[in-house]
Motif scaffolding. Structure first.
Motif, mmCIF file in Angstrom:
data_model
loop_
_atom_site.group_PDB
_atom_site.id
_atom_site.type_symbol
_atom_site.label_atom_id
_atom_site.label_comp_id
_atom_site.label_asym_id
_atom_site.label_seq_id
_atom_site.Cartn_x
_atom_site.Cartn_y
_atom_site.Cartn_z
ATOM 1 N N VAL A 284 5.229 -1.489 -0.177
ATOM 2 C CA VAL A 284 4.413 -0.732 -1.121
ATOM 3 C C VAL A 284 4.561 -1.313 -2.529
ATOM 4 O O VAL A 284 3.584 -1.465 -3.266
ATOM 5 N N GLY A 285 5.787 -1.648 -2.900
ATOM 6 C CA GLY A 285 6.017 -2.231 -4.218
ATOM 7 C C GLY A 285 5.265 -3.539 -4.409
ATOM 8 O O GLY A 285 4.636 -3.761 -5.444
ATOM 9 N N LYS A 286 5.315 -4.410 -3.405
ATOM 10 C CA LYS A 286 4.584 -5.670 -3.477
ATOM 11 C C LYS A 286 3.081 -5.429 -3.573
ATOM 12 O O LYS A 286 2.379 -6.099 -4.340
ATOM 13 N N ALA A 287 2.585 -4.465 -2.783
ATOM 14 C CA ALA A 287 1.151 -4.150 -2.802
ATOM 15 C C ALA A 287 0.722 -3.647 -4.181
ATOM 16 O O ALA A 287 -0.369 -3.985 -4.669
ATOM 17 N N LEU A 288 1.563 -2.854 -4.822
ATOM 18 C CA LEU A 288 1.235 -2.343 -6.147
ATOM 19 C C LEU A 288 1.179 -3.469 -7.181
ATOM 20 O O LEU A 288 0.294 -3.497 -8.045
ATOM 21 N N VAL A 289 2.128 -4.395 -7.121
ATOM 22 C CA VAL A 289 2.108 -5.528 -8.055
ATOM 23 C C VAL A 289 0.881 -6.397 -7.806
ATOM 24 O O VAL A 289 0.241 -6.881 -8.750
ATOM 25 N N LEU A 290 0.527 -6.599 -6.533
ATOM 26 C CA LEU A 290 -0.674 -7.366 -6.217
ATOM 27 C C LEU A 290 -1.919 -6.651 -6.734
ATOM 28 O O LEU A 290 -2.828 -7.292 -7.283
ATOM 29 N N LEU A 291 -1.979 -5.326 -6.580
ATOM 30 C CA LEU A 291 -3.109 -4.561 -7.114
ATOM 31 C C LEU A 291 -3.194 -4.728 -8.625
ATOM 32 O O LEU A 291 -4.290 -4.900 -9.179
ATOM 33 N N VAL B 243 4.478 -13.897 0.743
ATOM 34 C CA VAL B 243 5.289 -13.042 -0.128
ATOM 35 C C VAL B 243 5.249 -11.597 0.351
ATOM 36 O O VAL B 243 6.281 -10.920 0.415
ATOM 37 N N LEU B 244 4.050 -11.120 0.721
ATOM 38 C CA LEU B 244 3.915 -9.721 1.138
ATOM 39 C C LEU B 244 4.581 -9.444 2.477
ATOM 40 O O LEU B 244 5.323 -8.486 2.634
ATOM 41 N N ARG B 245 4.262 -10.266 3.485
ATOM 42 C CA ARG B 245 4.780 -10.109 4.833
ATOM 43 C C ARG B 245 4.757 -8.641 5.286
ATOM 44 O O ARG B 245 5.808 -8.061 5.590
ATOM 45 N N PRO B 246 3.561 -8.018 5.313
ATOM 46 C CA PRO B 246 3.500 -6.609 5.733
ATOM 47 C C PRO B 246 3.923 -6.435 7.187
ATOM 48 O O PRO B 246 3.575 -7.239 8.046
ATOM 49 N N ASP B 247 4.680 -5.410 7.448
ATOM 50 C CA ASP B 247 5.129 -5.090 8.802
ATOM 51 C C ASP B 247 4.230 -3.989 9.360
ATOM 52 O O ASP B 247 4.264 -2.853 8.861
ATOM 53 N N PRO B 248 3.390 -4.297 10.357
ATOM 54 C CA PRO B 248 2.470 -3.280 10.891
ATOM 55 C C PRO B 248 3.177 -2.019 11.364
ATOM 56 O O PRO B 248 2.592 -0.938 11.376
ATOM 57 N N VAL C 206 17.750 -13.550 -3.650
ATOM 58 C CA VAL C 206 16.669 -14.544 -3.618
ATOM 59 C C VAL C 206 16.000 -14.482 -2.251
ATOM 60 O O VAL C 206 16.665 -14.581 -1.218
ATOM 61 N N ASP C 207 14.686 -14.319 -2.240
ATOM 62 C CA ASP C 207 13.913 -14.259 -1.008
ATOM 63 C C ASP C 207 13.326 -15.646 -0.738
ATOM 64 O O ASP C 207 12.366 -16.047 -1.391
ATOM 65 N N PRO C 208 13.896 -16.410 0.214
ATOM 66 C CA PRO C 208 13.415 -17.781 0.448
ATOM 67 C C PRO C 208 11.933 -17.850 0.803
ATOM 68 O O PRO C 208 11.220 -18.745 0.337
ATOM 69 N N LEU C 209 11.439 -16.911 1.620
ATOM 70 C CA LEU C 209 10.030 -16.942 2.001
ATOM 71 C C LEU C 209 9.126 -16.654 0.805
ATOM 72 O O LEU C 209 8.015 -17.180 0.717
ATOM 73 N N ALA C 210 9.594 -15.813 -0.124
ATOM 74 C CA ALA C 210 8.817 -15.557 -1.333
ATOM 75 C C ALA C 210 8.724 -16.831 -2.179
ATOM 76 O O ALA C 210 7.679 -17.114 -2.776
ATOM 77 N N LEU D 142 4.522 1.596 5.171
ATOM 78 C CA LEU D 142 4.898 2.436 4.036
ATOM 79 C C LEU D 142 6.323 2.156 3.562
ATOM 80 O O LEU D 142 6.888 2.933 2.788
ATOM 81 N N ASP D 143 6.898 1.065 4.054
ATOM 82 C CA ASP D 143 8.210 0.651 3.553
ATOM 83 C C ASP D 143 8.138 0.456 2.045
ATOM 84 O O ASP D 143 7.161 -0.085 1.517
ATOM 85 N N ALA D 144 9.164 0.885 1.328
ATOM 86 C CA ALA D 144 9.148 0.860 -0.135
ATOM 87 C C ALA D 144 8.905 -0.547 -0.682
ATOM 88 O O ALA D 144 8.153 -0.731 -1.646
ATOM 89 N N THR D 145 9.510 -1.544 -0.056
ATOM 90 C CA THR D 145 9.340 -2.910 -0.538
ATOM 91 C C THR D 145 7.908 -3.386 -0.356
ATOM 92 O O THR D 145 7.330 -4.014 -1.258
#
Length: 304
Positions: free
Chosen positions: A152-159, A138-143, A269-273, A147-150
């Motif tokens: 960061v948003g996912k990280a905040l919800v996970l936190l 779901v997160l799929r962070p891009d190294p 809809v995000d298929p990977l999510a 700091l991409d908004a999406t």
């Protein structure tokens, strides 16, 4: 008849919790995130405490354990949800609901660490690992762009999910005697105050221009229907079927949120999510395989 009523309540709780994430998306059009969260929980807390006062003489924290539970529930369980409100500015309601579905997996993990009676088998450890693999999908962070908004948003919800789960485990650890509706009501008031304080400190303000009706209706829905009513029905469900079955609401909420977000709010809809959600649910299945099998056998038994 009792079984039909239980299924009806289970379905209604799933619907109400599932609609809360899209409702937050709507509310964020009118309110800054932390003030929206504070408004919701002040309203829900007052209603739950009113119910507690009307149904029990034991509605105020008395013992040290009561106060410890209220503090943990208020600061972490409710206060921590503020990160969900902030994160939903950058992610869809469905992605937020999917990340929150990690809660039962985290509950087992934190319980293993913090509760002396909890055990985690090797199969359970595998279930936790699978759950986190689902989160990674779901997160799929891009190294190259952390700091991409999406992201960061996912990280905040996970936190938020981590803090909320930690709060629930610490509430269990406190072993308070305060009834659950009263405990939750007090925790909501504490958490709302935390969110209000941080929101004001960070410069959040509310300026409702034009017709305030939609904004107030959204807060009312979040606070009354998807808040106090949904929690009240969930408490009843816990008493009727126990924590295992009640927690299944967590895994039925994301599909409801996905459908409403897509059809009503036109969210992509995000298929990977979605795949990540299925992996998280599989992790929970590994964690609770024996309990789920026992429940399935109990329901199938009379029809054999």
């Amino acid at each position: 008849m009792t079984r039909v009523r239980t299924v009806a309540v289970f379905s209604l709780v799933t619907l109400l919790f599932g609609t809360s994430f899209p409702a937050i998306e709507v509310g964020l059009r009118y309110f800054p995130p932390l003030l929206l969260g504070a408004s919701r929980y002040y309203l829900s807390g007052v209603l739950l405490l009113g119910y507690a006062v009307a149904t029990s003489s034991y509605w105020r924290p008395v013992t040290r354990r009561d106060w410890a539970a209220v503090a943990a529930g208020g600061v972490l369980f409710i206060g921590g949800t503020g990160f969900t409100f902030v994160g939903q500015q950058f992610v869809t309601s469905a992605v937020a609901a999917i990340l929150v579905s990690l809660t039962p997996v985290l509950t087992v993990l934190f319980g293993w660490v913090l509760l002396p009676d909890e055990r985690l088998s090797r199969r359970g450890q595998l279930g936790v690992a699978v759950g986190f693999a689902g989160v990674a999908l779901v997160l799929r962070p891009d190294p190259s762009n952390l700091l991409d908004a999406t992201v960061v948003g996912k990280a905040l919800v996970l936190l938020a999910t981590v803090l909320v789960t930690l709060g629930t485990v610490l509430v269990r650890r406190a072993r308070a005697a305060l009834p659950v509706p009263a405990l939750t009501g007090w925790a909501m008031l504490v958490g709302a105050t935390v969110q209000l304080g941080v929101g004001v400190a960070t410069g959040e303000t509310v300026s409702l221009s034009g017709d305030p009706g939609p904004a107030l209706a959204t807060v009312a829905y979040l606070g009354v229907v998807a808040g106090a009513v949904a929690f009240g029905l969930y408490f009843w469900l816990l008493e009727q079927v126990g924590a295992l079955e009640a927690n299944l609401v967590t895994y039925l909420t994301p599909p409801v949120t996905l459908a409403i977000g897509s059809l009503v709010l036109n969210e992509p809809v995000d298929p990977l999510a979605v795949v990540g959600f299925l992996v998280i649910a599989a992790g929970f299945g590994l964690l609770k395989e024996r309990e789920l099998a026992a429940q399935l056998a109990r329901y199938r038994g009379p029809t054999r």
